[in-house]
Write a protein that holds these residues in place. Structure first.
Motif, PDB file in Angstrom:
ATOM      1  N   GLN A 146       7.860  -8.461  -5.284  1.00 41.19           N
ATOM      2  CA  GLN A 146       7.075  -8.267  -6.775  1.00 41.19           C
ATOM      3  C   GLN A 146       6.061  -7.290  -6.667  1.00 41.19           C
ATOM      4  O   GLN A 146       5.476  -7.201  -5.283  1.00 41.19           O
ATOM      5  CB  GLN A 146       6.209  -9.602  -7.063  1.00 41.19           C
ATOM      6  N   PRO A 147       5.740  -6.315  -7.414  1.00 46.44           N
ATOM      7  CA  PRO A 147       4.912  -5.208  -7.217  1.00 46.44           C
ATOM      8  C   PRO A 147       3.314  -5.769  -6.959  1.00 46.44           C
ATOM      9  O   PRO A 147       2.916  -6.630  -7.354  1.00 46.44           O
ATOM     10  CB  PRO A 147       4.757  -4.541  -8.451  1.00 46.44           C
ATOM     11  N   VAL A 148       2.823  -5.133  -5.780  1.00 52.55           N
ATOM     12  CA  VAL A 148       1.447  -5.467  -5.684  1.00 52.55           C
ATOM     13  C   VAL A 148       0.620  -4.525  -6.305  1.00 52.55           C
ATOM     14  O   VAL A 148       0.685  -3.375  -6.438  1.00 52.55           O
ATOM     15  CB  VAL A 148       1.223  -5.266  -4.120  1.00 52.55           C
ATOM     16  N   PRO A 149      -0.495  -5.284  -7.138  1.00 52.41           N
ATOM     17  CA  PRO A 149      -1.139  -4.465  -7.611  1.00 52.41           C
ATOM     18  C   PRO A 149      -2.276  -3.439  -7.099  1.00 52.41           C
ATOM     19  O   PRO A 149      -2.479  -4.037  -5.838  1.00 52.41           O
ATOM     20  CB  PRO A 149      -2.109  -5.274  -8.835  1.00 52.41           C
ATOM     21  N   PRO A 150      -2.704  -2.382  -7.201  1.00 49.46           N
ATOM     22  CA  PRO A 150      -3.479  -1.664  -6.617  1.00 49.46           C
ATOM     23  C   PRO A 150      -4.915  -2.311  -6.159  1.00 49.46           C
ATOM     24  O   PRO A 150      -5.214  -3.116  -7.327  1.00 49.46           O
ATOM     25  CB  PRO A 150      -3.616  -0.327  -7.280  1.00 49.46           C
ATOM     26  N   PRO A 151      -5.759  -2.353  -5.255  1.00 49.76           N
ATOM     27  CA  PRO A 151      -6.737  -3.037  -5.249  1.00 49.76           C
ATOM     28  C   PRO A 151      -7.826  -2.693  -6.329  1.00 49.76           C
ATOM     29  O   PRO A 151      -7.864  -1.539  -6.734  1.00 49.76           O
ATOM     30  CB  PRO A 151      -7.361  -2.846  -3.969  1.00 49.76           C
ATOM     31  N   ALA A 152      -8.528  -3.614  -6.715  1.00 47.46           N
ATOM     32  CA  ALA A 152      -9.730  -3.196  -7.816  1.00 47.46           C
ATOM     33  C   ALA A 152     -10.876  -2.277  -7.288  1.00 47.46           C
ATOM     34  O   ALA A 152     -10.761  -2.158  -6.173  1.00 47.46           O
ATOM     35  CB  ALA A 152     -10.224  -4.306  -8.336  1.00 47.46           C
TER      36      ALA A 152
END
Lengths: 124, 191
Positions: free
Chosen positions: A18-24
């Motif tokens: 699953q795509p990993v969201p970019p860090p906040a």
């Protein structure tokens, strides 16, 4: 609930890749909390804006009842003398027609509760 | 069943969502920070899979601000996570609408493929495939697939989040999986 094997394999693949969201951005939490502090506190103890409808409802009903009652009283008082005059006229006409001149001495005040009784109580 | 969450450092029980919400309603923003830390990761992941990486921080911020403002309307009998996902879904659909208007005025947004340095190429390739596969789905189908298969949200809760009948959730899930499977197979993935 069991899934078909092909669904199991698909779900496993999707979860593994699953795509990993970019860090906040580092300040995101601070910005959110600052925005929360600036925002109005949850107005749990405040009346909602539409509450004035509820607050005004009961006084409005009471005022309407008062106005209706006042109107009825005024209308009744205004109407009563005319009705009484008509009743006097009818009573006098009727007694005159039945008793003639013998009835002059009788009381014809319809305001007295027993005014008709005096008529029936006297023999012809 | 009551689930007790333990603090990973102190091993002491953490306050439940309900307790934190009560504290928030008394104006304690520190309690809201705990809620944020508890839920920001799944909200972030869901929004990323629904809307992409562009403006993701702003979307997360919007969700949690709406949560804070909406807490007084939150029914105590409801599940907080379901309500939170509902707000995230609303924010995602709002973004989708804005993107639709913007796209009609400009060129299409390219598919982002953000490299994460330490990951092997095959993993990045498959992540990119999944990301592209999700984007081929309609937002309604994608939401069901993401919530159920990736975020492990039960179907009944998804029905509440999306405000659709349970049968619709099942149907969308079936079609979304079929479409995803077909896309991956066309890309050479053997499942």
């Amino acid at each position: 609930m069991t899934r078909p094997p092909e669904d199991d394999r698909l779900v496993e693949f999707l979860r593994s890749h699953q795509p990993v969201p970019p860090p906040a951005r580092p300040a995101l939490e601070h910005q959110i909390m600052a925005a929360v502090e600036r925002a109005e506190k949850p107005p749990v103890l405040q009346e909602p804006h539409r509450a004035w409808h509820r607050r005004a409802f009961i006084p409005a009903i009471a005022a309407s009842c008062l106005v209706a009652w006042g109107g009825w009283v005024g209308w009744r008082d205004f109407r009563q003398p005319a009705e009484l005059a008509a009743a006097d006229f009818l009573a006098e006409t009727w007694v005159d027609s039945v008793y003639g001149e013998e009835a002059y001495w009788l009381s014809f005040d319809p305001a007295e509760p027993d005014w008709l009784f005096s008529v029936y109580a006297n023999p012809y | 069943m009551t689930l007790t969450i333990l603090d990973p450092e102190t091993q002491e029980p953490l306050p439940s969502d309900r307790e934190l919400i009560q504290q928030c309603l008394q104006g304690q923003s520190a309690a809201f920070r705990v809620l944020y830390r508890r839920y920001q990761q799944p909200v972030r992941a869901t929004l990323h899979q629904l809307c992409g990486a562009d403006g993701l921080d702003d979307l997360v911020q919007e969700v949690f601000l709406r949560v804070w403002k909406g807490l007084p309307k939150f029914r105590a009998s409801a599940q907080f996570s379901t309500w939170l996902y509902r707000i995230a879904w609303n924010v995602a659909t709002d973004r989708r609408r804005q993107q639709g208007k913007a796209r009609s005025r400009s060129s299409p947004v390219p598919t982002e493929s953000r490299a994460h340095g330490h990951q092997p190429l095959t993993q990045l390739h498959y992540q990119d495939l999944v990301q592209r596969g999700l984007q081929t789905l309609s937002l309604d189908h994608r939401a069901v697939l993401v919530l159920h298969d990736l975020e492990d949200v039960p179907q009944k809760a998804i029905a509440k989040i999306l405000q659709v009948p349970l049968g619709t959730v099942k149907s969308r899930l079936h079609h979304a999986r079929a479409a995803m499977r077909q896309f991956l197979q066309q890309e050479g993935v053997q499942l």
